[in-house]
Design a protein around this motif. Structure first.
Motif, PDB file in Angstrom:
ATOM      1  N   ASP A 186       4.407   2.954   6.781  1.00 45.28           N
ATOM      2  CA  ASP A 186       5.217   1.762   6.999  1.00 45.28           C
ATOM      3  C   ASP A 186       5.129   0.830   5.786  1.00 45.28           C
ATOM      4  N   GLU A 187       5.872  -0.253   5.846  1.00 47.18           N
ATOM      5  CA  GLU A 187       5.966  -1.172   4.706  1.00 47.18           C
ATOM      6  C   GLU A 187       4.615  -1.800   4.360  1.00 47.18           C
ATOM      7  N   LYS A 188       3.827  -2.151   5.382  1.00 50.74           N
ATOM      8  CA  LYS A 188       2.517  -2.755   5.125  1.00 50.74           C
ATOM      9  C   LYS A 188       1.594  -1.792   4.398  1.00 50.74           C
ATOM     10  N   GLU A 189       1.633  -0.524   4.785  1.00 49.39           N
ATOM     11  CA  GLU A 189       0.790   0.477   4.120  1.00 49.39           C
ATOM     12  C   GLU A 189       1.219   0.668   2.668  1.00 49.39           C
ATOM     13  N   GLU A 190       2.505   0.685   2.433  1.00 53.60           N
ATOM     14  CA  GLU A 190       3.000   0.832   1.061  1.00 53.60           C
ATOM     15  C   GLU A 190       2.599  -0.367   0.207  1.00 53.60           C
ATOM     16  N   GLU A 191       2.701  -1.557   0.775  1.00 57.63           N
ATOM     17  CA  GLU A 191       2.343  -2.768   0.027  1.00 57.63           C
ATOM     18  C   GLU A 191       0.851  -2.802  -0.283  1.00 57.63           C
ATOM     19  N   ALA A 192       0.014  -2.423   0.693  1.00 60.32           N
ATOM     20  CA  ALA A 192      -1.431  -2.418   0.482  1.00 60.32           C
ATOM     21  C   ALA A 192      -1.817  -1.409  -0.593  1.00 60.32           C
ATOM     22  N   SER A 193      -1.177  -0.258  -0.582  1.00 54.90           N
ATOM     23  CA  SER A 193      -1.454   0.759  -1.601  1.00 54.90           C
ATOM     24  C   SER A 193      -1.032   0.272  -2.982  1.00 54.90           C
ATOM     25  N   ALA A 194       0.109  -0.388  -3.058  1.00 54.15           N
ATOM     26  CA  ALA A 194       0.595  -0.914  -4.340  1.00 54.15           C
ATOM     27  C   ALA A 194      -0.361  -1.968  -4.897  1.00 54.15           C
ATOM     28  N   ARG A 195      -0.903  -2.818  -4.014  1.00 55.40           N
ATOM     29  CA  ARG A 195      -1.860  -3.844  -4.471  1.00 55.40           C
ATOM     30  C   ARG A 195      -3.118  -3.197  -5.042  1.00 55.40           C
ATOM     31  N   PHE A 196      -3.576  -2.140  -4.399  1.00 56.66           N
ATOM     32  CA  PHE A 196      -4.769  -1.447  -4.899  1.00 56.66           C
ATOM     33  C   PHE A 196      -4.482  -0.796  -6.244  1.00 56.66           C
ATOM     34  N   ARG A 197      -3.330  -0.178  -6.397  1.00 55.68           N
ATOM     35  CA  ARG A 197      -3.024   0.591  -7.597  1.00 55.68           C
ATOM     36  C   ARG A 197      -2.693  -0.278  -8.802  1.00 55.68           C
ATOM     37  N   LYS A 198      -2.381  -1.546  -8.595  1.00 55.96           N
ATOM     38  CA  LYS A 198      -1.947  -2.385  -9.728  1.00 55.96           C
ATOM     39  C   LYS A 198      -3.039  -2.531 -10.785  1.00 55.96           C
ATOM     40  N   ASP A 199      -4.298  -2.342 -10.382  1.00 55.27           N
ATOM     41  CA  ASP A 199      -5.397  -2.440 -11.344  1.00 55.27           C
ATOM     42  C   ASP A 199      -5.556  -1.175 -12.179  1.00 55.27           C
ATOM     43  N   PHE A 200      -4.772  -0.141 -11.865  1.00 52.52           N
ATOM     44  CA  PHE A 200      -4.944   1.145 -12.550  1.00 52.52           C
ATOM     45  C   PHE A 200      -3.655   1.629 -13.193  1.00 52.52           C
ATOM     46  N   ILE A 201      -2.762   0.695 -13.492  1.00 50.82           N
ATOM     47  CA  ILE A 201      -1.520   1.058 -14.170  1.00 50.82           C
ATOM     48  C   ILE A 201      -1.851   1.650 -15.534  1.00 50.82           C
TER      49      ILE A 201
END
Length: 324
Positions: free
Chosen positions: A139-154
């Motif tokens: 769902d959208e919340k899961e996608e947003e949470a994953s994106a927040r985690f991954r932003k530190d590893f761009i």
């Protein structure tokens, strides 16, 4: 027609029914699924499932499950029950009590070397349907949470690494050696270790600023969505391997008692490796390695995982993905 699919099992077994659910829905059926707590988590948000029904572990004796399935189906006004319990783990993986367990390796190979996703469709009554792979939906919340985690590893090469499965032949004894060499050679590699609470034991000694421990911290859906967006997933032949199979993410599954044909044949970007030892693949269900397998004396790891994947070969396989 309202169809109830029954599959009460672990992660990999439950995700294997996802392509069947899509198929049934596309055939115009209403799809109900009776499944375990793992199955409810994995199949949540699946648009091809109309209703998930939770079976609480060990609440019904094994010999009474068939009657229980029919009872639940009747209560939910289902027209048909598709019972997929043990459709793979008994027919194509052999228990010590099964006479096939003691057949020759070649005889076991001829019986067991069957793709498990094809086997699900065969057990459901659709042997003509082959070549399907699993899928998960977030769902959208899961996608947003994953994106927040991954932003530190761009810009990083992010490896999701499942440290172990349900038995000792699903725990690679040279994990630390391989990780250290990769991290030393490639400064942009970041490793996330995942798994259940048991996998926390394998995180000990894996200390590095670019190793992030998530075993026992992430739930299965958080691990799955990490697999979706990783640069590479590494796993034994366990639930996380099937989660990775839902996505185009490159994956390396180290296969001990089964083969690519069984598990990863239809996966995209598959770099899986099969153990190169005389006893593998055995197609046996391994409950006690000390009794059932030859073991390496120091690590107590079965031969298939101790000698089947030399560290340098494992590293070369990772580099194939990295350098591509």
């Amino acid at each position: 027609m309202r169809v109830m699919v029954a599959r009460i099992a672990a992660i990999g077994d439950c995700i294997q029914i996802s392509p069947l659910c899509r198929y049934l829905k596309e055939q115009g059926h209403e799809v109900y699924v009776l499944t375990s707590e793992w199955g409810v988590q994995i199949l949540k948000n699946n648009p091809f499932i109309d209703k998930l029904i939770l079976y609480v572990h060990d609440t019904v004796p094994c010999e009474e499950l068939y009657d229980y399935f029919n009872k639940v189906a009747k209560e939910n006004k289902c027209d048909k029950v598709i019972n997929l319990n043990e459709c793979v783990e008994v027919k194509y993986l052999f228990h010590a009590a099964d006479p096939v367990y003691n057949y020759t390796k070649q005889e076991r190979f001829l019986r067991g070397n069957k793709n498990h996703y094809d086997a699900v469709f065969e057990a459901a009554g659709f042997p003509e349907v082959t070549g399907k792979r699993p899928e998960m939906f977030f769902d959208e919340k899961e996608e947003e949470a994953s994106a927040r985690f991954r932003k530190d590893f761009i810009g990083k090469f992010l490896i999701v690494w499942c440290l172990a499965g349900s038995a000792r032949h699903k725990a690679y004894p040279f994990t630390r050696v391989v990780m250290e060499k990769l991290l030393l050679k490639y400064p942009d590699i970041v490793i996330i270790t995942v798994g259940d609470d048991w996998c926390k034991n394998f995180e000990e000694g894996l200390e590095h600023e670019r190793i992030i421990h998530k075993s026992g911290k992430w739930n299965i859906r958080e691990t799955a969505i990490a697999c979706k967006y990783a640069s590479l997933v590494i796993a034994p032949e366990t639930g996380v391997a099937h989660l990775a199979g839902c996505f185009d993410t490159p994956k390396i599954v180290f296969l001990t008692h089964t083969t690519k044909e069984c598990l990863s044949k239809y996966f995209k970007n598959d770099y899986s490796i099969e153990a190169k030892v005389d006893c593998a693949p055995c197609f046996r269900l391994i409950d006690d390695c000390d009794v059932q397998c030859p073991v390496e004396p120091l690590s107590r790891a079965p031969w298939c995982v101790a000698f089947g994947f030399p560290p340098e070969e494992f590293i070369n396989q990772v580099e194939k993905v990295y350098l591509r």
